[in-house]
Design an enzyme around this catalytic site. Structure first.
Site, PDB file in Angstrom:
ATOM      1  N   GLU A   1       0.841  -1.112   0.113  1.00 41.76           N
ATOM      2  CA  GLU A   1       0.166  -0.071   0.150  1.00 41.76           C
ATOM      3  C   GLU A   1       0.903   1.417  -0.099  1.00 41.76           C
ATOM      4  OE1 GLU A   1      -3.689   0.054   2.377  1.00 41.76           O
ATOM      5  OE2 GLU A   1      -3.260  -1.811   3.082  1.00 41.76           O
TER       6      GLU A   1
ATOM      7  N   TYR B   1     -12.155   3.092  20.869  1.00 39.12           N
ATOM      8  CA  TYR B   1     -11.753   2.616  22.238  1.00 39.12           C
ATOM      9  C   TYR B   1     -13.162   1.742  22.372  1.00 39.12           C
ATOM     10  CZ  TYR B   1      -9.479   0.881  26.208  1.00 39.12           C
ATOM     11  OH  TYR B   1      -8.924   0.037  27.289  1.00 39.12           O
ATOM     12  N   GLN B   2     -13.038   0.551  22.713  1.00 34.48           N
ATOM     13  CA  GLN B   2     -11.940  -0.298  22.171  1.00 34.48           C
ATOM     14  C   GLN B   2     -11.760  -0.298  20.675  1.00 34.48           C
ATOM     15  OE1 GLN B   2     -10.096  -2.732  23.632  1.00 34.48           O
ATOM     16  NE2 GLN B   2     -10.405  -2.117  25.567  1.00 34.48           N
TER      17      GLN B   2
ATOM     18  N   HIS C   1      -4.026   4.320  16.147  1.00 36.20           N
ATOM     19  CA  HIS C   1      -4.291   4.888  14.725  1.00 36.20           C
ATOM     20  C   HIS C   1      -5.336   6.044  15.134  1.00 36.20           C
ATOM     21  CE1 HIS C   1      -6.621   1.662  15.524  1.00 36.20           C
ATOM     22  NE2 HIS C   1      -7.881   1.982  14.719  1.00 36.20           N
ATOM     23  N   ILE C   2      -5.437   6.967  14.215  1.00 33.06           N
ATOM     24  CA  ILE C   2      -6.466   8.146  13.974  1.00 33.06           C
ATOM     25  C   ILE C   2      -7.480   8.017  13.098  1.00 33.06           C
ATOM     26  CG2 ILE C   2      -6.916  10.608  14.326  1.00 33.06           C
ATOM     27  CD1 ILE C   2      -4.055  10.568  15.444  1.00 33.06           C
TER      28      ILE C   2
END
Length: 322
Positions: free
Chosen positions: A158, A242-243, A250-251
């Site tokens: 990727e 979360y979870q 990561h965002i």
């Protein structure tokens, strides 16, 4: 944004869809526009996720679903995950009307995740986190479920899709999320992956990380509006799960118009700006952080965390993680 996945990998991925044999419907959501199907490919379990305007979910239609597709185009493939655009009819003179995600071979955890199930609200105290959740996370990381993440970070897959990258101890990269069709701006969904492996979830964030998190936020926003000039920064929102589905920090970066389904709901998504504010105001030194607070969220009744941790705690039984 078009993927440049090597032709041989794309061809192999595209050949899998017609071979999908339905076992059963796992779930349908988003007002019937998304279905999750369990089946097999060459006798190995697989999950096929599909989205469109509306789906017929009677068994006759579902049985022939995968073989009724045409013009299947692979957008990318990484480890057990592949994603596609396709037409639901034999004619291909119109834009593709289906977005497909294939998980093959899939695990029992994948099947549970995509099955219809009841939800429970739980409160994770710092003590529950330290005693049960952190060891649970450690187990999952040791099972090889992060191979697809490490493939991206280490440059094996990727790389043609990477929008922005910074290397180093506090490095991170930005690329499209596999759930986005890579062209419909109101449904934009990007993913910010950190390179470091010592931050598994929001629980690992501390006051000492505030400057780094703010830097990432600014760079992720800047890179997104630079690549998509029709967007402005205040049309984007950043959040953390979360979870999370996988334990590598990561965002999520999405368009504010993206339909706020269960993945953006209270009990699942935490706004990045709110996390920064909480870290800035939490009592203690640089090592104080999100591991020191209680977090309330929801879990599916079929999830391992509910079955192995929270249900035993609720019933006064011993927690067995093995």
């Amino acid at each position: 944004m078009t993927s440049t996945t090597p032709p041989e990998i794309a061809a192999r991925a595209e050949s899998l869809i017609p071979k999908f044999q339905l076992t059963r419907l796992l779930n349908q959501d988003q007002a019937g526009r998304r279905i999750s199907l369990l089946g097999t490919i060459d006798s190995q379990p697989a999950i096929l996720l599909a989205e469109r305007a509306a789906f017929a979910t009677d068994n006759d239609h579902l049985t022939t679903f995968s073989t009724s597709l045409s013009s299947i185009k692979n957008l990318g493939a990484n480890d057990i995950y592949s994603w596609f655009l396709a037409h639901s009819k034999s004619t291909s003179d119109q834009p593709p009307d289906l977005k497909l995600n294939l998980i093959y071979p899939c695990t029992d955890s994948h099947i549970k995740k995509y099955s219809a199930q009841g939800l429970r609200v739980v409160t994770e105290t710092p003590e529950i986190y330290a005693s049960y959740i952190r060891p649970f996370m450690q187990q999952k990381r040791e099972q090889g479920r992060l191979n697809w993440v490490f493939n991206i970070i280490e440059g094996r897959t990727e790389q043609e899709d990477v929008i922005y990258r910074e290397h180093g101890d506090e490095g991170f990269l930005l690329l499209p999320d596999l759930n986005w069709d890579r062209k419909t701006i109101p449904s934009l969904h990007l993913l910010g992956l950190v390179e470091r492996r010592d931050i598994w979830s929001v629980r690992d964030l501390k006051k000492t990380h505030i400057t780094w998190i703010k830097h990432m936020r600014e760079k992720l926003l800047d890179a997104t509006v630079k690549l998509y000039p029709e967007l402005e920064r205040d049309q984007l929102k950043l959040y953390i799960h979360y979870q999370p589905t996988y334990y590598h920090f990561h965002i999520h970066i999405v368009h504010v118009a993206l339909e706020a389904g269960s993945t953006q709901a209270t009990g699942k998504a935490l706004g990045l700006d709110n996390i920064i504010s909480q870290l800035e105001t939490i009592q203690g030194g640089d090592d104080a952080g999100m591991a020191d607070v209680s977090l309330t969220y929801h879990l599916g009744e079929a999830s391992e965390l509910w079955e192995k941790v929270y249900l035993p705690l609720k019933e006064g039984r011993k927690v067995e993680l093995t």
